[in-house]
Design an enzyme around this catalytic site. Structure first.
Site, PDB file in Angstrom:
ATOM      1  N   SER A   1      13.716  -2.561   5.840  1.00 50.06           N
ATOM      2  CA  SER A   1      13.857  -1.817   4.588  1.00 50.06           C
ATOM      3  C   SER A   1      14.634  -0.517   4.746  1.00 50.06           C
ATOM      4  CB  SER A   1      12.477  -1.501   4.003  1.00 50.06           C
ATOM      5  OG  SER A   1      11.760  -2.675   3.727  1.00 50.06           O
TER       6      SER A   1
ATOM      7  N   VAL B   1       0.838  -1.204   0.000  1.00 51.26           N
ATOM      8  CA  VAL B   1       0.000   0.000   0.000  1.00 51.26           C
ATOM      9  C   VAL B   1       0.870   1.250   0.000  1.00 51.26           C
ATOM     10  CG1 VAL B   1      -1.689   1.348   1.318  1.00 51.26           C
ATOM     11  CG2 VAL B   1      -1.979  -1.122   1.085  1.00 51.26           C
TER      12      VAL B   1
ATOM     13  N   SER C   1      -4.120  -9.376  -3.341  1.00 50.27           N
ATOM     14  CA  SER C   1      -3.316  -8.217  -2.941  1.00 50.27           C
ATOM     15  C   SER C   1      -3.840  -7.594  -1.659  1.00 50.27           C
ATOM     16  CB  SER C   1      -3.289  -7.168  -4.062  1.00 50.27           C
ATOM     17  OG  SER C   1      -4.597  -6.726  -4.368  1.00 50.27           O
TER      18      SER C   1
ATOM     19  N   CYS D   1     -10.815  -1.538   2.556  1.00 47.79           N
ATOM     20  CA  CYS D   1     -10.859  -1.451   1.092  1.00 47.79           C
ATOM     21  C   CYS D   1     -12.214  -1.868   0.532  1.00 47.79           C
ATOM     22  CB  CYS D   1      -9.742  -2.295   0.477  1.00 47.79           C
ATOM     23  SG  CYS D   1      -9.611  -3.967   1.132  1.00 47.79           S
TER      24      CYS D   1
ATOM     25  N   ARG E   1     -12.087 -14.750  -0.446  1.00 47.41           N
ATOM     26  CA  ARG E   1     -10.829 -14.507  -1.152  1.00 47.41           C
ATOM     27  C   ARG E   1     -10.809 -15.354  -2.416  1.00 47.41           C
ATOM     28  NH1 ARG E   1      -8.028 -10.272   0.192  1.00 47.41           N
ATOM     29  NH2 ARG E   1      -7.585 -10.934   2.329  1.00 47.41           N
TER      30      ARG E   1
ATOM     31  N   GLN F   1     -12.678 -11.033  -3.149  1.00 44.87           N
ATOM     32  CA  GLN F   1     -11.563 -10.133  -2.875  1.00 44.87           C
ATOM     33  C   GLN F   1     -10.218 -10.694  -3.340  1.00 44.87           C
ATOM     34  OE1 GLN F   1     -13.830  -8.802   1.167  1.00 44.87           O
ATOM     35  NE2 GLN F   1     -11.681  -8.189   1.062  1.00 44.87           N
TER      36      GLN F   1
ATOM     37  N   HIS G   1     -10.941  -5.810  -6.037  1.00 46.01           N
ATOM     38  CA  HIS G   1     -12.026  -6.498  -5.343  1.00 46.01           C
ATOM     39  C   HIS G   1     -13.328  -6.361  -6.127  1.00 46.01           C
ATOM     40  CE1 HIS G   1      -9.329  -7.119  -2.165  1.00 46.01           C
ATOM     41  NE2 HIS G   1      -9.743  -6.225  -1.290  1.00 46.01           N
TER      42      HIS G   1
END
Length: 336
Positions: A42, A16, A161, A131, A231, A158, A238
């Site tokens: 990271s 995201v 991702s 979402c 899913r 959905q 989605h």
């Protein structure tokens, strides 16, 4: 507030977070400087953003001692719970993508096309909805205002991702026998009626989110809603079958015109040409696509909709950036 706006992006190295960076590049706000925060895994990694080299900074308890005007959090609930109060205490307004603050009574839950006025009622935190909720409430708000919704039945399809990078890896790699990283069963060639954890009543947490968040955004605390979240083996976008029962009758032509004229919605509904929303055509777009608009003849005033949206963009990143844009525009008006 003078000079450039200072904006922090927390969780900027995740799925995201990187989509937020992409949307920010497309928007290219003037007079904004960014700091990109990530986990220690990271931290130190270089990324090209807005034509310049940025380095991911490790998020620590001291990160918000340097004053930021705004922050977009793209991390999980534990990170939000720990670090957002620190940001707010230092004068930062936070847009949070996690579920940590969504149902808090003092935190606005915002989809700008639906309830943008709530943005300016914040006490330092603005919550980005789930979402699957975001894409649903755009058509539902327009319909509720016109016909008063009595009941909603959600059935979602959905994309992986929505489960992050590991969700995508499960789909892309497990057909070769790789170990599962995200889902309890193989998602390849499969459908799993199981998103997030199961609750005591047999619903999943995802289904509860849709029910509770829809009520809050529409300001309908007693609205009858049920949901089944599934899913499916699709990488991104989605899909939702939404069944709505109204308090009064409607004209199907008027419904189509209403949705076509509603902000953030694109109607794709020409059955003679096999036109209806599908993930491969919606992917990469910011609008919510609506099709298969038809009466539900099993009840007096029923309607069926098929709703598809890019869950990484409008379902998360774009919605957050739209909120940021409203905040900056409001501040610019104050300064002008």
């Amino acid at each position: 507030m003078h000079g450039k706006y200072k904006v922090a992006i927390v969780g900027s190295s995740g799925l995201v977070g990187r989509t937020v960076l992409k949307v920010l590049e497309e928007k290219n706000f003037p007079n904004v400087t960014y700091t990109l925060f990530s986990s220690h895994h990271s931290a130190g990694t270089k990324i090209n953003f807005l034509g310049e080299d940025y380095i991911f900074c490790e998020l620590t308890e001291n990160s918000f001692h340097f004053p930021f005007d705004y922050a977009i959090f793209c991390a999980g609930g534990e990170v939000a719970k720990k670090y957002i109060p620190l940001a707010v205490a230092n004068g930062c307004i936070v847009i949070d993508n996690s579920s940590e603050y969504r149902m808090h009574p003092d935190v606005p839950l915002v989809v700008p096309e639906v309830n943008s006025k709530e943005i300016f009622k914040n006490k330092g935190i603005i919550a980005n909805p789930n979402c699957s909720t975001i894409q649903a409430v755009l058509p539902l708000k327009a319909l509720d205002d016109a016909y008063s919704i009595k009941r909603i039945v959600y059935s979602t399809y959905q994309a992986v991702s929505g489960g992050g990078r590991y969700g995508i890896e499960d789909l892309e790699k497990q057909s070769y026998g790789n170990d599962l990283k995200k889902f309890p069963y193989p998602i390849y060639n499969n459908c799993l009626p199981h998103i997030d954890v199961f609750m005591e009543d047999g619903y999943t947490k995802e289904e509860h989110k849709m029910i509770q968040e829809t009520r809050k955004i529409l300001n309908r605390p007693n609205l009858s809603i049920t949901a089944t979240a599934v899913r499916v083996p699709v990488v991104n976008c989605h899909c939702e079958s939404i069944n709505v029962e109204f308090e009064k009758d409607f004209d199907l032509y008027d419904v189509r015109v209403l949705l076509q004229n509603s902000p953030g919605i694109l109607v794709a509904d020409n059955l003679e040409k096999n036109q209806y929303p599908i993930p491969t055509r919606v992917n990469g777009n910011d609008e919510v696509f609506v099709g298969r608009i038809r009466r539900d003849t099993s009840v007096a005033f029923g309607l069926n909709l098929w709703v598809v949206a890019d869950n990484l963009r409008k379902g998360a990143a774009t919605n957050s950036v739209q909120i940021l844009e409203k905040l900056i525009q409001n501040d610019n008006l104050k300064l002008s």
